[in-house]
Scaffold this motif. Structure first.
Motif, PDB file in Angstrom:
ATOM      1  N   VAL B 168      12.318   8.831 103.579  1.00  0.00           N
ATOM      2  CA  VAL B 168      12.310   9.942 104.528  1.00  0.00           C
ATOM      3  C   VAL B 168      12.500   9.390 105.934  1.00  0.00           C
ATOM      4  O   VAL B 168      13.220   9.964 106.757  1.00  0.00           O
ATOM      5  N   ALA B 169      11.882   8.240 106.197  1.00  0.00           N
ATOM      6  CA  ALA B 169      12.041   7.633 107.517  1.00  0.00           C
ATOM      7  C   ALA B 169      13.494   7.231 107.758  1.00  0.00           C
ATOM      8  O   ALA B 169      14.006   7.332 108.869  1.00  0.00           O
ATOM      9  N   ARG B 171      16.094   8.818 106.556  1.00  0.00           N
ATOM     10  CA  ARG B 171      16.810  10.048 106.903  1.00  0.00           C
ATOM     11  C   ARG B 171      16.425  10.511 108.302  1.00  0.00           C
ATOM     12  O   ARG B 171      17.245  11.037 109.051  1.00  0.00           O
ATOM     13  N   ALA B 172      15.161  10.295 108.650  1.00  0.00           N
ATOM     14  CA  ALA B 172      14.716  10.709 109.980  1.00  0.00           C
ATOM     15  C   ALA B 172      15.455   9.910 111.053  1.00  0.00           C
ATOM     16  O   ALA B 172      15.884  10.467 112.061  1.00  0.00           O
ATOM     17  N   ASP B 175      18.766  11.284 111.790  1.00  0.00           N
ATOM     18  CA  ASP B 175      18.699  12.488 112.615  1.00  0.00           C
ATOM     19  C   ASP B 175      18.504  12.139 114.077  1.00  0.00           C
ATOM     20  O   ASP B 175      19.188  12.676 114.948  1.00  0.00           O
ATOM     21  N   ASN B 176      17.551  11.291 114.358  1.00  0.00           N
ATOM     22  CA  ASN B 176      17.185  11.023 115.750  1.00  0.00           C
ATOM     23  C   ASN B 176      16.398   9.724 115.805  1.00  0.00           C
ATOM     24  O   ASN B 176      15.213   9.691 115.514  1.00  0.00           O
ATOM     25  N   THR B 178      15.458   7.800 118.313  1.00  0.00           N
ATOM     26  CA  THR B 178      14.372   7.696 119.285  1.00  0.00           C
ATOM     27  C   THR B 178      13.133   8.415 118.782  1.00  0.00           C
ATOM     28  O   THR B 178      12.020   7.890 118.845  1.00  0.00           O
ATOM     29  N   LEU B 179      13.362   9.613 118.266  1.00  0.00           N
ATOM     30  CA  LEU B 179      12.228  10.391 117.798  1.00  0.00           C
ATOM     31  C   LEU B 179      11.552   9.680 116.628  1.00  0.00           C
ATOM     32  O   LEU B 179      10.322   9.705 116.503  1.00  0.00           O
ATOM     33  N   ALA B 180      12.348   9.057 115.789  1.00  0.00           N
ATOM     34  CA  ALA B 180      11.750   8.320 114.676  1.00  0.00           C
ATOM     35  C   ALA B 180      10.834   7.230 115.206  1.00  0.00           C
ATOM     36  O   ALA B 180       9.727   7.031 114.702  1.00  0.00           O
ATOM     37  N   ALA B 181      11.289   6.552 116.252  1.00  0.00           N
ATOM     38  CA  ALA B 181      10.448   5.500 116.829  1.00  0.00           C
ATOM     39  C   ALA B 181       9.187   6.101 117.446  1.00  0.00           C
ATOM     40  O   ALA B 181       8.109   5.514 117.366  1.00  0.00           O
ATOM     41  N   ALA B 185       8.006   5.004 113.384  1.00  0.00           N
ATOM     42  CA  ALA B 185       8.920   4.375 112.426  1.00  0.00           C
ATOM     43  C   ALA B 185       9.667   3.256 113.144  1.00  0.00           C
ATOM     44  O   ALA B 185       9.844   3.296 114.355  1.00  0.00           O
TER      45      ALA B 185
END
Ligand code: ATP
Ligand code: MG
Lengths: 236, 740
Positions: B168-169, B171-172, B175-176, B178-181, B185
């Motif tokens: 999931v991370a 795929r995240a 998507d984005n 920066t947002l994942a970080a 993540a």
């Protein structure tokens, strides 16, 4: 006592263009600091520096007294710094549930995260398996704020929570933020619309052109802003 | 009916292998945004490694499998991410694609280096000899193995991406990032995981597919590249659609193999190469029906294109022709055989400048355009230099035709479409036996090599090897000047604008499509001339121009700087002459490895090394003493060589030494030179200091604050002048040098 977050003479730049020219500020544990300022003043840039996305070109970023220039965003996030970025802070191609799953990085279980999030925003529960990108703007922002309410951060950074949302929803979101503040979470809140932020804040600063133009209690800042808008002297 | 059923089963097994290969490609692309063109080569080299362990060293099958699939593959993928891909952050999608093409070339070179292609390496299928009978059809076990593996991969990827947090991370972070970080993540970990799994899947497909042919580097690589068609079917995003694509591809492939042999004898030869071309055709068709990509916004990149001046370009063109005229008499005819390809390749190299360098359309079929030019030229059998115009015309028309589908595509899809076109021509069209349309006989590659007549003018005969070499250099010089003219024209500016911001260009009322067709046609026409010149220099056949042969040309151009005409000369000399192998014996074996792995380092300097040559050449140009001295030294060496004082080897080395020494001497002199006039004093000192590397291109303040927070420094002027590429001119009246 050392403040939770402290910036000392922070400069930041995009490539060769310096945007922040020496910012000093501090947020104590449990304190709410409102950061106000016109478009392009450097508010988002300031939050980027604090969240670790942008490394200051000069000056220091201290968290709990430790100098953390250049620390990785993910490490800061795991350590308890929660940033709700400008715009919609959700993963559009992940379902609501999967978005919540991503919020377990502080060691909480999936269930705890969901419980906290749905407790604050029951609407999200009905939309669990929907893709986040298909939620309404308000619901997306709720999902973004769910990270703040479910990860129990030490410091919360909010960037323009109200952007493009109806007043009712803004009220609902700020109510949640208010509850967090009451529980003792330190918050750095950036807002264009000063009133909502000032109502919450213990302290406020105004940034203009990359510098702190004014700093004081919410009432003082309100006064200062009013005189600016009425064409009086710029706040000193 | 039985044939149909058994073809269906074997087609499913083929589909399964393609699905495994394509899903690895899709996984790395979606997670990291890098289309790994080297995917096929990674599969190839893994198959070789497996052969080495399992069959040469006799390891037990499970141990060898674990070693390749779970150790070597993932380690290679993680290393690739850590060492190469992570540094490419912030470069354009095209630069990253080129780096993986370089990797493909490097791996091809490496495999030939380690595993001598002259040795046969049979590889047995899993459970070879075991067959099951189902309803009257005999199905070999290895087909079941392929199907089971594909099913396991499908289920495994599904679970990974939807049922594990790491997945999931992944795929995240698609998507984005920066947002994942911000969610704790680590996107670089996701990328590493994706590369590890991608390489492991490439290895798996390589091992499964290798037994269908004897182990051989290029065919095996291309066979896995076939799977790219399946990946595009899923738009490089959707794994389920990728599997569907693989299914279509596998079934079509095996039905075609089964049924095309039943064609009537007079038709069969025309379809002989068809099976091999099916994946390319499918890729082409899928790209055609894909929704057109929207015009992109402005992309900021680290790539710059410097506008060449007329003076320097004419000088370069003259140097090419005069240099060739001087050197040719010194060469033996046998030397000319090995050096003859230089100018043909250089012309093909220069054809890439407008299309790839300026307009940013990564064409992988420039050699195919060259082939069409060569075919047209050979077909005409006319000994007038104007016959080259015919080659240009035909190749240009082919180029315009290829441009039509390419208009709707951008970025890596242009590269894939042109690659598919190249493979389609190589494997199918160029294999045609002679045919006639109306009463006119066509014979494309004349069943082997092209017979070309060399040009002849009244009084001048270019048909001798030495005269032809000179002729080729003249054609190259003209092509170079043509490209410079294009670069300096409004059309050239438009091309650059299209590369940088197509949407913005369109809103200015410029017809982006017309410009793209024009530049494709222009570039193909130049390449066609190059092909014709090349086929006159040495017997050309299908493999002279095939897809893989085109990759080193592209790579050397890119390493040199694909937006600059100078790198075409480097390309010609590097790939077309024995210079390197004379200096470094055994160089051929190293060539692809070297080219490939230097291309991998491209992320550091996307403008190529000719950009770094600008400073030295400016230094020499500015210093008349050094310039004259250099020319005199070169002439003296040439005189001594003509007088047979030494042989070609020392001559080449000494000349190179002079060319290298000139800028160094000029740099020293500039650093210590006395200023000419008062007004020039600071400027000269600053220039000299800058050129000598003392000022590292830094401004003393951010540009918007220059002169506000601190006084405007002379170094700032110099740096800004260089950044915006101001031309220096001489002010006639006072004799002062000014800049405009
Ligand atoms: N990625 C970037 N690259 C270059 N410059 C940038 C970048 N992001 C912001 N800037 C510039 O930095 C300055 C400050 O931007 P910033 O986003 O911090 O302002 P802001 O105070 O958040 O404004 P707003 O209220 O509009 O959100 C602006 O002049 C902006 O143009
Ligand atoms: Mg902002």
């Amino acid at each position: 006592m050392t403040p939770l977050l402290e910036l000392r003479d922070v400069h930041a730049a995009y490539d060769a263009i310096e945007v922040l020219h020496g910012i000093d500020l501090a947020v104590d544990r449990g304190e709410v600091l409102a950061v106000l300022g016109p478009n392009g003043a450097g508010k988002t840039t300031l939050l980027r520096v604090v969240s670790g996305e942008l490394v200051p070109t000069r000056g220091d970023l201290l968290v709990g007294g430790r100098r953390l220039n250049g620390a990785a965003m993910s490490d800061l996030a795991r350590a308890g710094l929660c940033t709700i970025p400008e715009g919609r802070g959700v993963f559009p191609n992940l379902t609501v549930q999967e978005n919540l799953w991503m919020m377990t990085h502080r060691g909480l279980s999936r269930r705890d995260v969901e419980e906290a999030a749905f407790g604050y925003f029951p609407r999200l529960q009905e939309r669990q398996s929907q893709l986040a990108g298909t939620l309404s703007g308000g619901e997306q922002q709720m999902l973004a704020v769910a990270r703040a309410v479910s990860t129990r951060p030490a410091l919360l950074l909010l960037d323009e929570l109200s952007m493009g949302l109806a007043p009712i929803i803004v009220g609902e979101l700020f109510a949640a933020v208010g509850r967090l503040a009451a529980e003792g979470v330190a918050i750095l809140v950036v807002e264009q619309f000063a009133d909502a932020a000032l109502a919450l804040a213990d302290h406020a600063v105004v940034i203009a052109q990359g510098r702190i133009a004014a700093s004081g209690t919410p009432t003082e800042i309100k006064e200062a802003l009013r005189s600016t808008y009425l064409g009086a002297d710029t706040p000193a | 009916m039985d044939t149909f059923l058994s073809l269906t089963v074997s087609g499913l097994a083929t589909a399964a292998i393609y699905a495994v290969a394509a899903s690895g490609l899709v996984l790395t692309y979606t997670t990291t945004g890098t289309f790994n063109f080297a995917h096929g080569a990674i599969g190839m080299i893994s198959a070789f490694l497996y052969w080495q362990l399992r069959f040469d060293w006799g390891w037990p099958t499970p141990v060898a499998l674990v070693a390749v699939l779970l150790v070597a593959g993932p380690l290679f993928g993680m290393g690739l991410e850590r060492v190469v891909m992570r540094r490419l952050e912030g470069t354009s999608e095209i630069t990253r694609l080129v780096v993986t093409i370089a990797l493909l070339l490097g791996l091809l070179g490496l495999s030939v280096f380690i595993w001598d292609p002259g040795v046969g390496r049979p590889m047995r299928n899993f459970f070879a000899g075991n067959v099951v009978e189902v309803g009257g059809i005999r199905i070999p076990w290895h087909q079941f193995v392929a199907l089971a593996v594909a099913a396991a991969v499908a289920v495994g990827l599904r679970i990974l991406l939807y049922r594990t947090r790491s997945g999931v991370a992944m795929r995240a972070s698609v998507d984005n990032r920066t947002l994942a970080a911000l969610n704790g993540a680590r996107p670089e970990r996701s990328a590493m995981l994706a590369w590890a799994i991608g390489c492991s899947l490439a290895a798996l497909s390589g091992i499964l597919i290798a037994p269908t042919l004897t182990l051989s580097a290029i065919p095996l690589t291309l066979l896995i590249i076939n799977a790219y068609g399946a990946a595009v079917f899923g738009r490089l995003k959707s794994l389920p659609m990728t599997f569907v694509g693989a299914l279509v591809l596998g079934l079509l492939n095996d039905y075609a193999i089964g049924y095309l042999t039943e064609l009537p004898d007079d038709l069969e030869p025309y379809f002989r190469g068809f099976v091999a071309a099916i994946p390319a055709i499918l890729l082409f068709v899928v790209l055609l029906v894909m929704p057109a990509s929207r015009l992109g916004g402005v992309t900021r990149s680290r790539e710059i294109s410097v506008k060449p001046g007329w003076g320097g370009s004419l000088g370069l063109a003259a140097a090419v022709v005069i240099g060739t005229a001087m050197i040719t008499p010194l060469l033996r005819t046998s030397d000319l055989v090995s050096i003859g390809r230089v100018w043909g390749l250089a012309i093909i190299g220069v054809s890439m400048v407008p299309l790839i360098g300026l307009c940013g359309q990564l064409s992988l079929c420039q050699l195919t355009f060259a082939a069409w030019g060569a075919i047209a030229y050979a077909h005409l059998q006319w000994d007038n230099p104007l016959a080259l115009g015919w080659a240009a015309l035909v190749a240009g028309a082919v180029g315009a035709l290829v441009a039509l589908p390419a208009l709707r595509l951008k970025g890596i899809y242009v590269a894939l479409a042109t690659a598919a076109f190249a493979v389609l021509c190589d494997r199918w069209l160029f294999q045609f036996p002679p045919f006639s349309i109306g009463s006119h006989e066509f014979d494309l590659f004349q069943n082997g090599t092209l017979e070309v007549v060399r040009p002849r003018l009244p009084g001048v005969d270019f048909s001798g090897p030495k005269a032809y070499f000179l002729f080729a250099s003249i054609v190259f010089a003209l092509a170079l000047l043509a490209v410079v003219a294009v670069r300096r024209s409004t059309f050239g500016e438009r091309l650059i604008a299209i590369k940088e911001g197509p949407a913005a260009v369109a809103t200015c009322g410029i017809d982006v499509n017309a410009a793209k067709v024009a530049v494709f046609a222009l570039s193909a026409a130049i390449a066609g001339v190059g092909g014709a010149v090349l086929s006159g220099a040495e017997p050309a056949n299908n493999s002279t121009f095939d897809f893989v042969a085109g990759l080193p040309v592209l790579m050397v151009m890119v390493i040199g700087g694909v937006a600059s005409v100078g790198s075409a000369i480097a390309t010609g000399i590097f790939l077309g002459s024995p210079l390197m192998s004379r200096i470094f014996p055994g160089f051929e074996r190293w060539q692809n490895i070297l080219v490939g792995f230097s291309g991998v380092g491209l992320g550091k300097n996307p403008n190529g090394f000719t950009a770094d040559l600008r400073r030295p050449s400016t230094l020499v140009k500015r210093d008349p003493v050094v310039l004259v001295g250099m020319l005199v030294a070169l002439l003296a060496l040439w005189g001594m060589r003509t007088a047979e004082l030494f042989t070609n080897g020392p001559y080449v080395v000494a000349s190179l030494a002079v060319l290298l020494a000139a800028p160094i001497v000029a740099g020293r002199r500039a650093a210590t030179a006395a200023p000419v006039t008062e007004a020039e004093e600071t400027r000269e000192a600053v220039d000299a200091a800058r050129l000598a590397g003392a000022v590292d291109g830094r401004l003393s303040a951010p540009p918007e604050l220059l002169g506000l927070t601190a006084p405007f420094q002379d170094t700032d002027v110099a740096v800004l002048d260089e950044v915006i590429d101001l031309v220096e001119i001489h002010d006639g009246g006072r004799g002062d040098r000014v800049r405009i």
